[in-house]
Design a protein around this motif. Structure first.
Motif, PDB file in Angstrom:
ATOM      1  N   ALA A   1      11.237  55.822 -11.862  1.00 21.15           N
ATOM      2  CA  ALA A   1       9.902  55.225 -11.976  1.00 21.15           C
ATOM      3  C   ALA A   1       9.646  54.741 -13.397  1.00 21.15           C
ATOM      4  O   ALA A   1       9.045  53.680 -13.610  1.00 21.15           O
ATOM      5  CB  ALA A   1       8.843  56.244 -11.559  1.00 21.15           C
ATOM      6  N   PHE A   2      10.112  55.532 -14.363  1.00 22.14           N
ATOM      7  CA  PHE A   2       9.923  55.152 -15.764  1.00 22.14           C
ATOM      8  C   PHE A   2      10.637  53.834 -16.058  1.00 22.14           C
ATOM      9  O   PHE A   2      10.083  52.942 -16.694  1.00 22.14           O
ATOM     10  CB  PHE A   2      10.465  56.261 -16.668  1.00 22.14           C
ATOM     11  N   ARG A   3      11.878  53.706 -15.594  1.00 22.66           N
ATOM     12  CA  ARG A   3      12.650  52.497 -15.890  1.00 22.66           C
ATOM     13  C   ARG A   3      12.084  51.273 -15.190  1.00 22.66           C
ATOM     14  O   ARG A   3      12.299  50.150 -15.641  1.00 22.66           O
ATOM     15  CB  ARG A   3      14.109  52.719 -15.506  1.00 22.66           C
ATOM     16  N   ARG A   4      11.385  51.479 -14.103  1.00 21.23           N
ATOM     17  CA  ARG A   4      10.723  50.344 -13.465  1.00 21.23           C
ATOM     18  C   ARG A   4       9.562  49.865 -14.331  1.00 21.23           C
ATOM     19  O   ARG A   4       9.307  48.668 -14.423  1.00 21.23           O
ATOM     20  CB  ARG A   4      10.207  50.738 -12.082  1.00 21.23           C
ATOM     21  N   MET A   5       8.889  50.809 -14.979  1.00 20.63           N
ATOM     22  CA  MET A   5       7.700  50.441 -15.766  1.00 20.63           C
ATOM     23  C   MET A   5       8.041  49.935 -17.159  1.00 20.63           C
ATOM     24  O   MET A   5       7.199  49.330 -17.824  1.00 20.63           O
ATOM     25  CB  MET A   5       6.764  51.647 -15.856  1.00 20.63           C
ATOM     26  N   VAL A   6       9.261  50.187 -17.649  1.00 18.40           N
ATOM     27  CA  VAL A   6       9.684  49.736 -18.980  1.00 18.40           C
ATOM     28  C   VAL A   6      10.970  48.927 -18.826  1.00 18.40           C
ATOM     29  O   VAL A   6      12.001  49.481 -18.449  1.00 18.40           O
ATOM     30  CB  VAL A   6       9.915  50.924 -19.941  1.00 18.40           C
ATOM     31  N   GLN A   7      10.899  47.639 -19.089  1.00 19.41           N
ATOM     32  CA  GLN A   7      12.054  46.754 -18.962  1.00 19.41           C
ATOM     33  C   GLN A   7      12.391  46.133 -20.324  1.00 19.41           C
ATOM     34  O   GLN A   7      11.527  46.047 -21.205  1.00 19.41           O
ATOM     35  CB  GLN A   7      11.782  45.661 -17.941  1.00 19.41           C
ATOM     36  N   VAL A   8      13.651  45.696 -20.471  1.00 26.99           N
ATOM     37  CA  VAL A   8      14.150  45.212 -21.761  1.00 26.99           C
ATOM     38  C   VAL A   8      14.682  43.790 -21.626  1.00 26.99           C
ATOM     39  O   VAL A   8      15.371  43.467 -20.648  1.00 26.99           O
ATOM     40  CB  VAL A   8      15.272  46.122 -22.307  1.00 26.99           C
TER      41      VAL A   8
ATOM     42  N   CYS B   1      10.738  43.562 -11.813  1.00 24.92           N
ATOM     43  CA  CYS B   1      10.490  44.980 -11.531  1.00 24.92           C
ATOM     44  C   CYS B   1       9.026  45.359 -11.743  1.00 24.92           C
ATOM     45  O   CYS B   1       8.672  46.541 -11.635  1.00 24.92           O
ATOM     46  CB  CYS B   1      11.383  45.849 -12.420  1.00 24.92           C
ATOM     47  N   GLU B   2       8.190  44.385 -12.084  1.00 25.92           N
ATOM     48  CA  GLU B   2       6.757  44.589 -12.321  1.00 25.92           C
ATOM     49  C   GLU B   2       6.500  45.662 -13.365  1.00 25.92           C
ATOM     50  O   GLU B   2       5.792  46.652 -13.125  1.00 25.92           O
ATOM     51  CB  GLU B   2       6.038  44.929 -11.011  1.00 25.92           C
ATOM     52  N   PRO B   3       7.062  45.507 -14.567  1.00 30.51           N
ATOM     53  CA  PRO B   3       6.898  46.541 -15.608  1.00 30.51           C
ATOM     54  C   PRO B   3       5.503  46.513 -16.218  1.00 30.51           C
ATOM     55  O   PRO B   3       4.788  45.500 -16.150  1.00 30.51           O
ATOM     56  CB  PRO B   3       7.956  46.128 -16.644  1.00 30.51           C
ATOM     57  N   ARG B   4       5.140  47.621 -16.837  1.00 32.10           N
ATOM     58  CA  ARG B   4       3.902  47.675 -17.615  1.00 32.10           C
ATOM     59  C   ARG B   4       4.178  47.371 -19.088  1.00 32.10           C
ATOM     60  O   ARG B   4       3.292  46.909 -19.807  1.00 32.10           O
ATOM     61  CB  ARG B   4       3.256  49.059 -17.476  1.00 32.10           C
ATOM     62  N   VAL B   5       5.402  47.672 -19.544  1.00 33.52           N
ATOM     63  CA  VAL B   5       5.786  47.440 -20.939  1.00 33.52           C
ATOM     64  C   VAL B   5       7.098  46.660 -20.961  1.00 33.52           C
ATOM     65  O   VAL B   5       8.049  47.020 -20.248  1.00 33.52           O
ATOM     66  CB  VAL B   5       5.951  48.766 -21.713  1.00 33.52           C
ATOM     67  N   LEU B   6       7.150  45.628 -21.781  1.00 37.40           N
ATOM     68  CA  LEU B   6       8.347  44.821 -21.951  1.00 37.40           C
ATOM     69  C   LEU B   6       8.850  45.007 -23.383  1.00 37.40           C
ATOM     70  O   LEU B   6       8.102  44.828 -24.341  1.00 37.40           O
ATOM     71  CB  LEU B   6       8.027  43.346 -21.695  1.00 37.40           C
ATOM     72  N   ILE B   7      10.124  45.390 -23.524  1.00 29.45           N
ATOM     73  CA  ILE B   7      10.732  45.543 -24.844  1.00 29.45           C
ATOM     74  C   ILE B   7      11.588  44.311 -25.109  1.00 29.45           C
ATOM     75  O   ILE B   7      12.533  44.032 -24.360  1.00 29.45           O
ATOM     76  CB  ILE B   7      11.586  46.821 -24.935  1.00 29.45           C
ATOM     77  N   ALA B   8      11.255  43.550 -26.140  1.00 32.74           N
ATOM     78  CA  ALA B   8      12.025  42.368 -26.537  1.00 32.74           C
ATOM     79  C   ALA B   8      12.825  42.744 -27.781  1.00 32.74           C
ATOM     80  O   ALA B   8      12.275  42.841 -28.877  1.00 32.74           O
ATOM     81  CB  ALA B   8      11.089  41.193 -26.815  1.00 32.74           C
TER      82      ALA B   8
END
Length: 551
Positions: free
Chosen positions: A373-380, A454-461
């Protein structure tokens, strides 16, 4: 016979171009998007002068550099014009003569030192090969010359680095090795193809100063290929601007950068982000999406007791990201910024600290389900889209994979992929094509679409725009801003480019040797830095005195 006047001879030599390119035309293979990679390009490079070839990806600047070196890839053919090194016609030279000239007459510094260096050969031996091929020096003399050039390019502990492998050195040290290799035979012409693109600002400033210093010492002519206007402002004497293989403008640096004549040059200059931070609305009252506290990462290598080595890659790093907020992490290579990002994305396990994506409903799930679930909410979104996309899978297959893994049906995932392609301003029918059929900027858009699937809440660029030219970089940054506004996602933006950070980030975190040394609102950090390290980073930003973006 009258003796030659040495003063007049020197003056004549200095008036003769080291490199003369005239009406160069290079054909592309049949079926390409245009008939010529380069057409009608003409310029000179004088001894002791730096000429920058400038343009977007696909403009032909690297093709010109490789034509000068005689390293054109198969399928590209010079069909017109001339290239002369001093008075020698390079296009008429035999392969054997070309090999003689490489290193002694002309040498090249490539963009990526890890691909330019042999990974299974010690660095000193690689540089020594140049001397073995082109001189009659003995082994002891060759080693002495290599250690001398290592000292001149300011490599620490030349004896140690002589015996080191490339992977044991930092990016800046590897680039110095490549420069040493290019300069050890004192060539008349040095060709630099994007040699500082992937380096942080302080290392970049050191490399540029080194090239300038060595060029002045030896009166070496330099042909410098770049898309970075800050680098052009710092190092160029003259500038040649290319667009789709054609030369649209050339002239002295100050005239081209301050009073451009071509619309294309003005467009490029307007795309360069300024160092003055943009005005951004407050996000203090918005919902908290990511809360990371006390993150630490320790690496241990070797064996007890004598060889055990402990590296604190990150120590006690805390940050928060709110809905619609962009938080930037800046610092030199090795500062720990990417380590923190990978810990937050759970690509590596932190040694200490707590990371939560809010709301905390996932915390009630079993541990394995929590991580999913965590990895769905945070994508890179990573720096290099070529390494992020599987070349053997279509774009559509890559995008739907994550959504299907997280429970969506193939039909639902494909429908979302089509809408995401429109969101990133690509046509939905492109889902059936392969990554190799897209430009670098388009591939990065595809990587953004894949992360959003994945419909994340946070995107890491993580350095997501550092390798892109300024116009494509501006498009990707605008796209991220538009997506953030529509979806209210939080963005953690990792970069070494302070210009980009000052334009897109609400808050900045400055890291040095694994620790946070300063953080705050972007305007406060950039305009009123409290720490000497932050001031040093800002002082090293290339072209900081030029008013980019205001043409």
């Amino acid at each position: 016979m009258m003796p030659t006047n040495t003063t007049e001879s020197a003056a004549a030599d200095s008036a003769t171009p080291c490199l003369r390119v005239r009406d160069l035309r290079i054909d592309l293979p049949p079926g390409a998007d245009r008939p010529h990679a380069v057409q009608g390009v003409s310029f000179d490079v004088m001894p002791g002068e730096v000429v920058c070839l400038l343009g977007e990806s696909g403009s032909g600047k690297s093709v010109v550099a490789r034509a000068v070196m005689g390293l054109l890839p198969e399928g590209l053919k010079v069909s017109g014009g001339s290239i002369a090194l001093a008075s020698e016609d390079l296009l008429a030279a035999t392969p054997a003569r070309r090999r003689e000239l490489r290193g002694t007459g002309v040498a090249m510094v490539f963009q990526e030192p890890m691909t330019a260096l042999n990974p299974v050969m010690r660095c000193g031996r690689q540089v020594e090969e140049m001397l073995a091929q082109h001189t009659s020096l003995g082994a002891a003399q060759r080693r002495e010359r290599v250690l001398s050039i290592f000292a001149r390019v300011r490599l620490p502990d030349p004896e140690r680095i002589y015996d080191a492998y490339p992977h044991q050195l930092s990016g800046g040290q590897r680039q110095r090795i490549v420069i040493a290799m290019a300069l050890i035979l004192r060539p008349a012409l040095l060709v630099c193809d994007e040699p500082t693109t992937a380096l942080d600002v302080t290392t970049q400033a050191e490399i540029l100063a080194l090239v300038r210093e060595l060029q002045h010492e030896n009166q070496t002519a330099v042909l410098f290929i770049t898309h970075d206007f800050g680098v052009v402002a710092d190092i160029a004497d003259r500038v040649v601007v290319l667009q789709l293989g054609r030369q649209v403008e050339s002239g002295p640096k100050d005239r081209v950068l301050r009073q451009p004549e071509a619309d294309y040059t003005r467009m490029l200059l307007n795309a360069v982000p300024g160092l003055e931070p943009a005005q951004r609305p407050s996000v203090a009252q918005r919902a908290l999406l990511l809360d990371a506290s006390g993150i630490g990462k320790t690496y241990v290598s070797g064996a007890w007791p004598g060889r055990r080595r402990v590296v604190e890659a990150a120590t006690d790093v805390s940050l928060q990201v709110r809905a619609g907020e962009t938080v930037g992490i800046v610092g030199e290579s090795g500062s720990g910024k990417s380590t923190v990002a990978r810990c937050i994305a759970r690509l590596i396990e932190p040694s200490a600290g707590n990371i939560q994506v809010l709301p905390e409903a996932a915390q009630q799930l079993p541990r394995r389900a929590q991580l999913s679930a965590f990895r769905r909410m945070v994508q890179v979104v990573f720096q290099d889209p070529n390494r992020s996309l599987n070349p053997r899978r279509t774009v559509g297959q890559s995008i739907v994979e994550g959504a299907v893994n997280f429970g969506a049906t193939p039909a639902q995932a494909w429908q979302r992929a089509e809408s995401l392609m429109e969101l990133v301003r690509l046509r939905p029918d492109a889902l059936h094509r392969y990554p190799s059929e897209f430009s670098g900027g388009q591939r990065q858009r595809i990587c953004i679409a894949r992360a959003l699937a994945c419909e994340p809440r946070v995107l890491i660029a993580d350095e997501a725009v550092s390798a892109l030219d300024v116009s494509v970089q501006a498009q990707i940054l605008k796209l991220l801003a538009d997506i953030q506004q529509r979806l209210a996602i939080g963005i953690l933006f990792i970069t070494h480019d302070l210009r980009v950070a000052s334009q897109v980030c609400d808050r900045l975190i400055v890291m040095h040797k694994g620790r946070v040394v300063e953080q705050g609102a972007t305007r406060d950090v950039v305009l009123s830095p409290r720490q000497d390290y932050t001031r040093a980073l800002l002082a090293a930003a290339p072209g900081r005195h030029y008013p980019f973006g205001v043409q």
